[in-house]
Design a protein around this motif. Structure first.
Motif, PDB file in Angstrom:
ATOM      1  N   ARG A 152       0.749  -1.344   0.000  1.00 28.09           N
ATOM      2  CA  ARG A 152       0.094   0.064   0.064  1.00 28.09           C
ATOM      3  C   ARG A 152       0.954   1.127  -0.051  1.00 28.09           C
ATOM      4  N   ARG A 153       1.982   1.321   0.788  1.00 27.03           N
ATOM      5  CA  ARG A 153       2.930   2.391   0.827  1.00 27.03           C
ATOM      6  C   ARG A 153       3.603   2.949  -0.484  1.00 27.03           C
ATOM      7  N   PHE A 154       3.833   1.584  -1.205  1.00 29.15           N
ATOM      8  CA  PHE A 154       4.405   1.811  -2.537  1.00 29.15           C
ATOM      9  C   PHE A 154       3.445   2.610  -3.390  1.00 29.15           C
ATOM     10  N   HIS A 155       2.115   2.080  -3.581  1.00 29.88           N
ATOM     11  CA  HIS A 155       0.877   2.752  -4.074  1.00 29.88           C
ATOM     12  C   HIS A 155       0.579   4.171  -3.716  1.00 29.88           C
ATOM     13  N   LEU A 170      -6.748  10.684  -2.851  1.00 31.26           N
ATOM     14  CA  LEU A 170      -7.731   9.572  -3.103  1.00 31.26           C
ATOM     15  C   LEU A 170      -6.996   8.132  -2.862  1.00 31.26           C
ATOM     16  N   THR A 171      -5.809   8.144  -3.536  1.00 31.76           N
ATOM     17  CA  THR A 171      -5.121   6.642  -3.460  1.00 31.76           C
ATOM     18  C   THR A 171      -4.979   6.246  -1.793  1.00 31.76           C
ATOM     19  N   HIS A 175      -6.846   3.370   0.440  1.00 28.02           N
ATOM     20  CA  HIS A 175      -5.965   2.240   1.181  1.00 28.02           C
ATOM     21  C   HIS A 175      -6.629   2.210   2.703  1.00 28.02           C
ATOM     22  N   LEU A 176      -6.521   3.495   3.203  1.00 23.39           N
ATOM     23  CA  LEU A 176      -6.826   3.437   4.578  1.00 23.39           C
ATOM     24  C   LEU A 176      -8.398   2.680   4.635  1.00 23.39           C
ATOM     25  N   ILE A 177      -9.496   3.082   3.961  1.00 24.60           N
ATOM     26  CA  ILE A 177     -10.628   2.558   4.043  1.00 24.60           C
ATOM     27  C   ILE A 177     -10.528   0.808   3.917  1.00 24.60           C
ATOM     28  N   THR A 178      -9.777   0.391   2.643  1.00 26.55           N
ATOM     29  CA  THR A 178      -9.832  -1.054   2.443  1.00 26.55           C
ATOM     30  C   THR A 178      -8.927  -1.783   3.516  1.00 26.55           C
ATOM     31  N   ARG A 179      -8.096  -1.176   4.106  1.00 31.27           N
ATOM     32  CA  ARG A 179      -6.976  -1.625   5.024  1.00 31.27           C
ATOM     33  C   ARG A 179      -7.469  -2.909   5.894  1.00 31.27           C
ATOM     34  N   GLU A 180      -8.590  -2.796   6.435  1.00 33.84           N
ATOM     35  CA  GLU A 180      -9.104  -3.741   7.595  1.00 33.84           C
ATOM     36  C   GLU A 180      -9.727  -5.200   6.526  1.00 33.84           C
ATOM     37  N   PHE A 181     -10.093  -4.747   5.276  1.00 36.82           N
ATOM     38  CA  PHE A 181     -10.549  -5.934   4.397  1.00 36.82           C
ATOM     39  C   PHE A 181      -9.431  -6.744   4.059  1.00 36.82           C
TER      40      PHE A 181
END
Length: 246
Positions: A152-155, A170-171, A175-181
Motif C-alpha cells: 500500500r505504501r508503494f501505491h 484519493l489513493t 487504502h485506509l478504508i480498505t486496510r481492514e478488508f
C-alpha cells in the motif's frame, strides 16, 4: 416544529462561523501549532453566542483543522487536516450509501493506471528514491507480515509522485478504508511474486519516463489483483464499508 427550525438555524450559524474562522486562518497565514485567540476574544471578534462559537470549533476539530487544548493555557490550536480525516468522513458517507469493497476496487482500477502514467511524467528525484527504497523493503518482506502494508505504501508514494495531490489523497484514502478488508485476507506467495514483478515494471517505467509502459503495467497489476481477491474471497469483496473501521 419550531424547535427543529431553530436548531437548523443554529447549525447554519455555526457552519458559517467555522467557514469564517478558516478564512481568517488562511488570511493570517497561520501554521500548524499556532494558537488562535482565546474564547472571549473570538466572541467579541465574531459577535456570536458562546454556544455557536463552541459548536463551530468542535466542527473544525472533527475536520482536523484545529485541536482544542485543555487547561488554563489551552484553547484552539491550528492543525493540518490529514488523509485520515478525509477517509473517516468519506467512510461515513459510504456507510450510508451501502458501498462495498468491490466498488472501491473498481474505483482504484479506474484511476491507478493513469496515476502511474502521470508519475512517469512528473516524479521527482525524491519520489523515485522513496519508491525504490519502498520496493527494496517489499522484496525483503516478500514472505513477511509487512508485505500488504508496504505494498500500500508503494501505491501511496506513486499517487503523490503523480504531481497531483488529489490523486495522492484519493489513493491513500482508498487504502485506509480498505486496510481492514485486506488484513483479513492477505496474498498468497504466488500472488506476492506477481505483484512484485509488476511493481518492478511500474518503477522502471516511471524512472525512464515511459508513461505508456507505466500505465499498462499498473493496469495489469490492479486488474489481476482485483480478480485474485474476487476469486479467492467473493464474500469479502461483497462486504459493506462500515464507518469506524479505519
Amino acid at each position: 416544529m419550531l424547535l427543529k427550525v431553530e436548531n437548523a438555524k443554529k447549525a447554519k450559524r455555526a457552519l458559517s462561523l467555522a467557514q469564517h474562522i478558516v478564512r481568517d486562518i488562511e488570511a493570517g497565514a497561520h501554521a500548524p501549532g499556532d494558537r488562535l485567540p482565546r474564547e472571549e476574544e473570538m466572541l467579541a471578534r465574531y459577535d456570536v453566542a458562546r454556544a455557536t462559537l463552541r459548536e463551530a470549533l468542535r466542527f473544525l476539530e472533527l475536520q482536523g483543522v484545529i485541536h482544542l487544548q485543555l487547561g488554563r493555557s489551552g484553547g484552539p490550536v491550528v492543525a493540518r487536516p490529514q488523509t485520515g480525516d478525509f477517509a473517516n468522513s468519506l467512510s461515513l458517507i459510504l456507510h450510508f450509501m451501502d458501498a462495498d469493497l468491490r466498488g472501491l476496487l473498481e474505483l482504484r482500477e479506474a484511476i491507478a493506471a493513469d496515476v502511474a502514467a502521470y508519475a512517469a511524467q512528473r516524479a521527482t528525484t525524491g519520489d523515485l528514491s522513496a519508491l525504490a527504497d519502498c520496493l527494496k523493503e517489499l522484496e525483503r518482506n516478500e514472505a513477511g507480515g509487512q508485505f500488504e502494508e508496504l505494498n500500500r505504501r508503494f501505491h501511496d508514494l506513486l499517487g503523490w509522485a503523480s504531481g497531483n495531490p488529489l490523486f495522492g489523497l484519493l489513493t491513500s484514502t482508498l487504502h485506509l478504508i480498505t486496510r481492514e478488508f485486506s488484513h483479513s485476507l492477505g496474498y498468497s506467495a504466488q500472488e506476492r511474486a506477481v505483484q512484485l514483478r509488476f511493481l518492478r515494471r511500474v518503477l522502471e517505467a516511471v524512472r525512464t519516463g515511459d508513461s505508456e509502459a507505466a500505465r499498462q503495467a499498473m493496469a495489469r497489476l490492479v486488474s489481476g489483483s482485483a480478480s485474485y481477491l474476487a476469486e479467492r474471497s467473493p464474500e469479502l469483496v461483497s462486504q459493506r464499508v462500515r464507518w469506524g473501521q479505519i
